[in-house]
Design an enzyme around this catalytic site. Structure first.
Site, PDB file in Angstrom:
ATOM      1  N   TRP A   1       0.200  14.373  -7.125  1.00 42.43           N
ATOM      2  CA  TRP A   1       0.711  14.350  -5.751  1.00 42.43           C
ATOM      3  C   TRP A   1       1.271  15.715  -5.330  1.00 42.43           C
ATOM      4  O   TRP A   1       1.934  15.813  -4.304  1.00 42.43           O
ATOM      5  CB  TRP A   1       1.799  13.288  -5.599  1.00 42.43           C
ATOM      6  CG  TRP A   1       1.283  11.888  -5.664  1.00 42.43           C
ATOM      7  CD1 TRP A   1       0.913  11.105  -4.610  1.00 42.43           C
ATOM      8  CD2 TRP A   1       1.081  11.082  -6.842  1.00 42.43           C
ATOM      9  NE1 TRP A   1       0.485   9.879  -5.061  1.00 42.43           N
ATOM     10  CE2 TRP A   1       0.578   9.827  -6.411  1.00 42.43           C
ATOM     11  CE3 TRP A   1       1.259  11.289  -8.213  1.00 42.43           C
ATOM     12  CZ2 TRP A   1       0.262   8.791  -7.294  1.00 42.43           C
ATOM     13  CZ3 TRP A   1       0.940  10.265  -9.090  1.00 42.43           C
ATOM     14  CH2 TRP A   1       0.457   9.032  -8.635  1.00 42.43           C
TER      15      TRP A   1
ATOM     16  N   TYR B   1      -4.627  -0.330   2.438  1.00 42.97           N
ATOM     17  CA  TYR B   1      -3.441  -1.172   2.226  1.00 42.97           C
ATOM     18  C   TYR B   1      -2.950  -1.680   3.566  1.00 42.97           C
ATOM     19  O   TYR B   1      -2.973  -0.932   4.538  1.00 42.97           O
ATOM     20  CB  TYR B   1      -2.341  -0.341   1.536  1.00 42.97           C
ATOM     21  CG  TYR B   1      -2.677  -0.089   0.081  1.00 42.97           C
ATOM     22  CD1 TYR B   1      -2.168  -0.906  -0.917  1.00 42.97           C
ATOM     23  CD2 TYR B   1      -3.540   0.944  -0.284  1.00 42.97           C
ATOM     24  CE1 TYR B   1      -2.495  -0.691  -2.251  1.00 42.97           C
ATOM     25  CE2 TYR B   1      -3.878   1.162  -1.617  1.00 42.97           C
ATOM     26  CZ  TYR B   1      -3.346   0.334  -2.591  1.00 42.97           C
ATOM     27  OH  TYR B   1      -3.679   0.534  -3.911  1.00 42.97           O
TER      28      TYR B   1
ATOM     29  N   HIS C   1      -5.458   9.866 -12.009  1.00 40.89           N
ATOM     30  CA  HIS C   1      -4.474  10.651 -11.249  1.00 40.89           C
ATOM     31  C   HIS C   1      -4.098  11.859 -12.102  1.00 40.89           C
ATOM     32  O   HIS C   1      -3.006  11.922 -12.655  1.00 40.89           O
ATOM     33  CB  HIS C   1      -3.221   9.823 -10.975  1.00 40.89           C
ATOM     34  CG  HIS C   1      -3.400   8.719  -9.969  1.00 40.89           C
ATOM     35  ND1 HIS C   1      -4.044   7.536 -10.238  1.00 40.89           N
ATOM     36  CD2 HIS C   1      -3.005   8.631  -8.664  1.00 40.89           C
ATOM     37  CE1 HIS C   1      -4.015   6.757  -9.159  1.00 40.89           C
ATOM     38  NE2 HIS C   1      -3.394   7.405  -8.194  1.00 40.89           N
TER      39      HIS C   1
ATOM     40  N   GLU D   1      -9.922  -0.177  -3.710  1.00 37.67           N
ATOM     41  CA  GLU D   1      -8.494  -0.477  -3.891  1.00 37.67           C
ATOM     42  C   GLU D   1      -8.006  -1.145  -2.629  1.00 37.67           C
ATOM     43  O   GLU D   1      -8.327  -0.701  -1.535  1.00 37.67           O
ATOM     44  CB  GLU D   1      -7.674   0.816  -4.024  1.00 37.67           C
ATOM     45  CG  GLU D   1      -7.116   1.150  -5.344  1.00 37.67           C
ATOM     46  CD  GLU D   1      -6.221   2.392  -5.287  1.00 37.67           C
ATOM     47  OE1 GLU D   1      -5.209   2.391  -4.572  1.00 37.67           O
ATOM     48  OE2 GLU D   1      -6.559   3.369  -5.960  1.00 37.67           O
TER      49      GLU D   1
ATOM     50  N   TRP E   1      -2.624  13.715   0.316  1.00 30.09           N
ATOM     51  CA  TRP E   1      -1.502  13.552  -0.622  1.00 30.09           C
ATOM     52  C   TRP E   1      -1.830  14.002  -2.045  1.00 30.09           C
ATOM     53  O   TRP E   1      -0.920  14.304  -2.811  1.00 30.09           O
ATOM     54  CB  TRP E   1      -0.996  12.114  -0.617  1.00 30.09           C
ATOM     55  CG  TRP E   1      -2.055  11.055  -0.588  1.00 30.09           C
ATOM     56  CD1 TRP E   1      -2.629  10.449  -1.656  1.00 30.09           C
ATOM     57  CD2 TRP E   1      -2.678  10.485   0.571  1.00 30.09           C
ATOM     58  NE1 TRP E   1      -3.566   9.539  -1.247  1.00 30.09           N
ATOM     59  CE2 TRP E   1      -3.618   9.531   0.124  1.00 30.09           C
ATOM     60  CE3 TRP E   1      -2.522  10.703   1.958  1.00 30.09           C
ATOM     61  CZ2 TRP E   1      -4.410   8.784   0.994  1.00 30.09           C
ATOM     62  CZ3 TRP E   1      -3.311   9.952   2.816  1.00 30.09           C
ATOM     63  CH2 TRP E   1      -4.232   9.006   2.341  1.00 30.09           C
TER      64      TRP E   1
ATOM     65  N   GLU F   1      -9.554   8.629  -2.791  1.00 32.60           N
ATOM     66  CA  GLU F   1      -8.813   8.836  -1.536  1.00 32.60           C
ATOM     67  C   GLU F   1      -8.922  10.285  -1.080  1.00 32.60           C
ATOM     68  O   GLU F   1      -7.943  10.876  -0.605  1.00 32.60           O
ATOM     69  CB  GLU F   1      -7.349   8.394  -1.706  1.00 32.60           C
ATOM     70  CG  GLU F   1      -7.241   6.930  -2.110  1.00 32.60           C
ATOM     71  CD  GLU F   1      -5.829   6.427  -2.370  1.00 32.60           C
ATOM     72  OE1 GLU F   1      -4.877   7.216  -2.268  1.00 32.60           O
ATOM     73  OE2 GLU F   1      -5.697   5.228  -2.694  1.00 32.60           O
TER      74      GLU F   1
ATOM     75  N   TRP G   1      -4.375  -3.406  -6.327  1.00 33.61           N
ATOM     76  CA  TRP G   1      -3.625  -2.469  -7.164  1.00 33.61           C
ATOM     77  C   TRP G   1      -2.609  -3.208  -8.037  1.00 33.61           C
ATOM     78  O   TRP G   1      -2.526  -4.426  -8.022  1.00 33.61           O
ATOM     79  CB  TRP G   1      -3.008  -1.382  -6.277  1.00 33.61           C
ATOM     80  CG  TRP G   1      -2.698  -0.133  -7.045  1.00 33.61           C
ATOM     81  CD1 TRP G   1      -1.477   0.447  -7.182  1.00 33.61           C
ATOM     82  CD2 TRP G   1      -3.624   0.672  -7.792  1.00 33.61           C
ATOM     83  NE1 TRP G   1      -1.596   1.569  -7.975  1.00 33.61           N
ATOM     84  CE2 TRP G   1      -2.884   1.731  -8.358  1.00 33.61           C
ATOM     85  CE3 TRP G   1      -4.995   0.595  -8.054  1.00 33.61           C
ATOM     86  CZ2 TRP G   1      -3.472   2.699  -9.175  1.00 33.61           C
ATOM     87  CZ3 TRP G   1      -5.591   1.561  -8.859  1.00 33.61           C
ATOM     88  CH2 TRP G   1      -4.825   2.596  -9.403  1.00 33.61           C
ATOM     89  N   ARG G   2      -1.849  -2.494  -8.788  1.00 29.92           N
ATOM     90  CA  ARG G   2      -1.147  -3.040  -9.945  1.00 29.92           C
ATOM     91  C   ARG G   2       0.099  -3.872  -9.606  1.00 29.92           C
ATOM     92  O   ARG G   2       0.808  -3.589  -8.658  1.00 29.92           O
ATOM     93  CB  ARG G   2      -0.781  -1.902 -10.895  1.00 29.92           C
ATOM     94  CG  ARG G   2       0.148  -0.873 -10.303  1.00 29.92           C
ATOM     95  CD  ARG G   2       0.140   0.425 -11.098  1.00 29.92           C
ATOM     96  NE  ARG G   2       1.382   1.186 -10.861  1.00 29.92           N
ATOM     97  CZ  ARG G   2       2.399   1.203 -11.690  1.00 29.92           C
ATOM     98  NH1 ARG G   2       2.353   0.533 -12.808  1.00 29.92           N
ATOM     99  NH2 ARG G   2       3.476   1.907 -11.403  1.00 29.92           N
TER     100      ARG G   2
HETATM  101  C1  BMA Z   1       0.561   4.314  -7.225  1.00 31.55           C
HETATM  102  C2  BMA Z   1       1.762   3.526  -7.679  1.00 31.55           C
HETATM  103  C3  BMA Z   1       2.443   4.349  -8.733  1.00 31.55           C
HETATM  104  C4  BMA Z   1       1.461   4.682  -9.854  1.00 31.55           C
HETATM  105  C5  BMA Z   1       0.196   5.316  -9.316  1.00 31.55           C
HETATM  106  C6  BMA Z   1      -0.858   5.567 -10.373  1.00 31.55           C
HETATM  107  O1  BMA Z   1      -0.092   3.667  -6.168  1.00 31.55           O
HETATM  108  O2  BMA Z   1       1.374   2.291  -8.224  1.00 31.55           O
HETATM  109  O3  BMA Z   1       3.535   3.616  -9.251  1.00 31.55           O
HETATM  110  O4  BMA Z   1       2.051   5.569 -10.775  1.00 31.55           O
HETATM  111  O5  BMA Z   1      -0.337   4.480  -8.310  1.00 31.55           O
HETATM  112  O6  BMA Z   1      -1.263   4.400 -11.009  1.00 31.55           O
END
Ligand code: BMA
Length: 375
Positions: free
Chosen positions: A137, A260, A126, A294, A194, A189, A325-326
């Site tokens: 973004w 998602y 990113h 993802e 975005w 993406e 994702w995280r």
């Molecule tokens: C997004 C979220 C954010 C994060 C970004 C990059 O989807 O998880 O919190 O900073 O990804 O990892």
């Protein structure tokens, strides 16, 4: 008797030719041996099942950070993910930690750990908007992509960012000094608007050029040969839409998309099924590796989502891996973010059943495949 011998000799020949034909080179023709092996083994693994992945799995989870050997997936299932995702955002700014506060030094160790244990590593980026200095973004102004291509006012700045990314990739080495193969998925993406590189913020031709330029710079100028390249969109509806920004067969190894769940189960299943079916046919036609690059259902409100929704979808298609994702947990802005269960989370039991399905592969399954060795 003679006929039988001849037939079996012919079938051995056929299998030999066939398996030789199966082994091929990724888009980087000078890729390192381990990277070539990963590429071919990922293709072969398509028959075995879907390798389950998780972003930042070893770094933190819900309610914990940087505890040696810990992972939310391991806490719940006893095994680690087969695919580990990491993120480079802010490496370009010489920061010591990425945009999610993961120290790059620790990330290197996590990557090595994942590799040594046989998992696949994928990396996203990113990167900030090089024209405005704001985040990824920040989609304005629409000239950002043009400004970093050759001849643009920010081309030199962008090259200097790529120099840092190249140095990072070249710093990833295994115990024998070999480079650790990485599936790099820049400009993810890219059909959504975005990010500054996506959708309406540049022309399809500009983003194709940027993707190609980035790859050639890393590969040919910087000599980075431990990368497979993943091209990935967000939600899409048709093959034409998917391919509108495709940089070409010579620049891609993995084809994927991000999705998602934000509405009902039926809607998600229908959309994911349509996309995976289209992706499978595109990947097959282009001889690429299909992947769900993802996915997630934020906060997992449905305790049976894994076996009732995701599993039937994954079982109907051919997908090398699926990366959740995280598990950020509680964030600075007060919100909570996670896509994998953790100990005590409502979908924990169902997730164990999901992982026990033969179609779903975790780290121990991936390790058995010896993905970095030649077969
Ligand atoms: C997004 C979220 C954010 C994060 C970004 C990059 O989807 O998880 O919190 O900073 O990804 O990892």
């Amino acid at each position: 008797m003679k006929k039988t011998v001849l037939l079996s000799a012919l079938s051995v020949l056929f299998i030999t030719i066939n398996s030789a034909a199966q082994n091929s080179l990724p888009c980087d023709k000078q890729a390192t041996p381990e990277t070539i092996n990963l590429y071919n083994n990922l293709k072969k693994s398509l028959d075995k099942g879907v390798m389950l992945g998780h972003q930042d799995d070893l770094a933190y989870g819900v309610n914990w950070k940087y505890e040696d050997g810990r992972s939310d997936i391991k806490d719940v299932t006893g095994d680690y993910p087969a695919v580990m995702g990491f993120e480079l955002g802010r490496l370009e700014l010489d920061h010591a930690v990425n945009l999610d506060s993961v120290p790059f030094d620790k990330m290197r160790l996590f990557i090595k750990d994942a590799y040594q244990h046989g998992s696949v590593i994928t990396i996203s980026w990113h990167l900030n908007n090089p024209l405005t200095g704001q985040t990824a973004w920040d989609p304005s102004p629409k000239e950002t992509v043009a400004s970093i291509l050759p001849g643009g006012e920010k081309n030199a700045l962008y090259n200097s960012w790529l120099d840092k990314v190249a140095a990072f990739f070249l710093s990833l080495k295994g115990n024998n000094g070999e480079y650790i193969p990485i599936i790099f998925r820049p400009f993810h993406e890219l059909n959504g608007s975005w990010f500054w590189w996506g959708g309406k913020n540049c022309t399809p031709d500009e983003i194709k050029q940027l993707y190609q330029y980035t790859e050639k710079y890393l590969r040919d100028t910087k000599g980075v040969h431990n990368l497979l390249y993943a091209f990935n969109t967000d939600v899409f509806h048709t093959a034409d839409e998917y391919l509108e920004r495709f940089p070409g067969d010579d620049f891609t190894d993995v084809l994927g998309f991000d999705t998602y769940q934000r509405n009902g189960n039926e809607q998600f299943m229908q959309s994911a099924n349509n996309m995976l079916a289209t992706l499978d046919s595109i990947a097959f036609a282009h001889n690429k590796i299909p992947a769900l690059t993802e996915f997630g259902y934020g906060s997992l409100p449905d305790s049976t989502w894994w076996t009732n929704v995701l599993l039937p979808v994954l079982k109907t298609h051919t997908t090398a891996y699926a990366l959740a994702w995280r598990n950020a947990g509680k964030k600075k802005d007060g919100s909570t973010e996670f896509y994998m269960p953790y100990k005590g989370q409502a979908s924990e039991k169902d997730f164990i059943a999901f992982c026990n399905d033969e179609k779903i592969l975790l780290q121990k399954d991936a390790a058995k495949e010896k993905l970095y060795q030649k077969h």
